[in-house]
Enzyme design. Sequence first.
Site, PDB file in Angstrom:
ATOM      1  N   ARG A  40      -9.971  41.501  16.971  1.00  0.00           N
ATOM      2  CA  ARG A  40      -8.580  41.106  17.233  1.00  0.00           C
ATOM      3  C   ARG A  40      -8.409  40.766  18.708  1.00  0.00           C
ATOM      4  O   ARG A  40      -8.429  39.628  19.075  1.00  0.00           O
ATOM      5  CB  ARG A  40      -7.617  42.215  16.804  1.00  0.00           C
ATOM      6  CG  ARG A  40      -6.143  41.827  16.941  1.00  0.00           C
ATOM      7  CD  ARG A  40      -5.259  42.855  16.280  1.00  0.00           C
ATOM      8  NE  ARG A  40      -3.872  42.424  16.264  1.00  0.00           N
ATOM      9  CZ  ARG A  40      -2.978  42.771  17.178  1.00  0.00           C
ATOM     10  NH1 ARG A  40      -3.311  43.559  18.173  1.00  0.00           N
ATOM     11  NH2 ARG A  40      -1.726  42.350  17.105  1.00  0.00           N
ATOM     12  N   SER A 109      -1.567  38.028   6.362  1.00  0.00           N
ATOM     13  CA  SER A 109      -0.607  39.113   6.585  1.00  0.00           C
ATOM     14  C   SER A 109       0.748  38.769   6.007  1.00  0.00           C
ATOM     15  O   SER A 109       1.330  37.727   6.336  1.00  0.00           O
ATOM     16  CB  SER A 109      -0.440  39.380   8.088  1.00  0.00           C
ATOM     17  OG  SER A 109      -1.583  39.947   8.641  1.00  0.00           O
ATOM     18  N   LYS A 138       0.357  47.207  17.724  1.00  0.00           N
ATOM     19  CA  LYS A 138       0.536  45.763  17.604  1.00  0.00           C
ATOM     20  C   LYS A 138       1.908  45.395  18.160  1.00  0.00           C
ATOM     21  O   LYS A 138       2.929  45.690  17.547  1.00  0.00           O
ATOM     22  CB  LYS A 138       0.395  45.331  16.137  1.00  0.00           C
ATOM     23  CG  LYS A 138      -0.982  45.589  15.563  1.00  0.00           C
ATOM     24  CD  LYS A 138      -1.078  45.175  14.099  1.00  0.00           C
ATOM     25  CE  LYS A 138      -1.119  43.676  13.956  1.00  0.00           C
ATOM     26  NZ  LYS A 138      -1.357  43.263  12.538  1.00  0.00           N
TER      27      LYS A 138
END
Length: 212
Positions: A40, A109, A138
């Site tokens: 990520r 997502s 996040k």
Amino acid sequence: MNRPDWRTYLVTQESLSAGRSTPEIVRAAIDGGIDVVQLREKETDARWRYERGRELRELTADAGVDLLVNDRVDVALAIDADGVHLGASDLPVAAARELLGPEAVIGYSTADPEEARRAQADGADYLGVGAVYGTTSKKDVDDEQNGIGLERVRAVAEAVDIPVIGIGGITAANAASVVEAGATGVAVISEITAADDPKGATAALAKEVSHD
């Protein structure tokens, strides 16, 4: 269509790894039994992710663990990753499929059942659903999606035939409830990356979400 059968899913974030590098964390997670790793590292540029991704590709390939790249189809291609994980602001699933081919694993997502059906129809292989319990890891999660709860996980899981991975605020203490709500597995960042013992944290998570 690919149907990943993951239980434990590590999303990397070196800035949340207590001063350790992402390869150090991934090596420990592999030793602890992680099923899949997603590169990520939102705060880094493409060159940095490419270089880290090459290291992770070597580690995961040797261990037989899948490697995905968040957002960036180009980086996934460059490091020969197993696939990508996309969101609403990324390339459409169908466009990524054209670039990556039929064997690539493509995740998407969403916490909305209708959008989940569309993603499945477009060719997504699995869904990431959250933030289940709310997250501070996040920073790009909308307030409306931060803490959606187990009933939303159940609604999305019931809307599709592809695997659902719960994410957001998940720990070894609450992971089993996410699977009981219909998820096939759980994704975490700081539960592993910030742990004093990332290998032990991974093993504890795997024990809680085992389907055996």
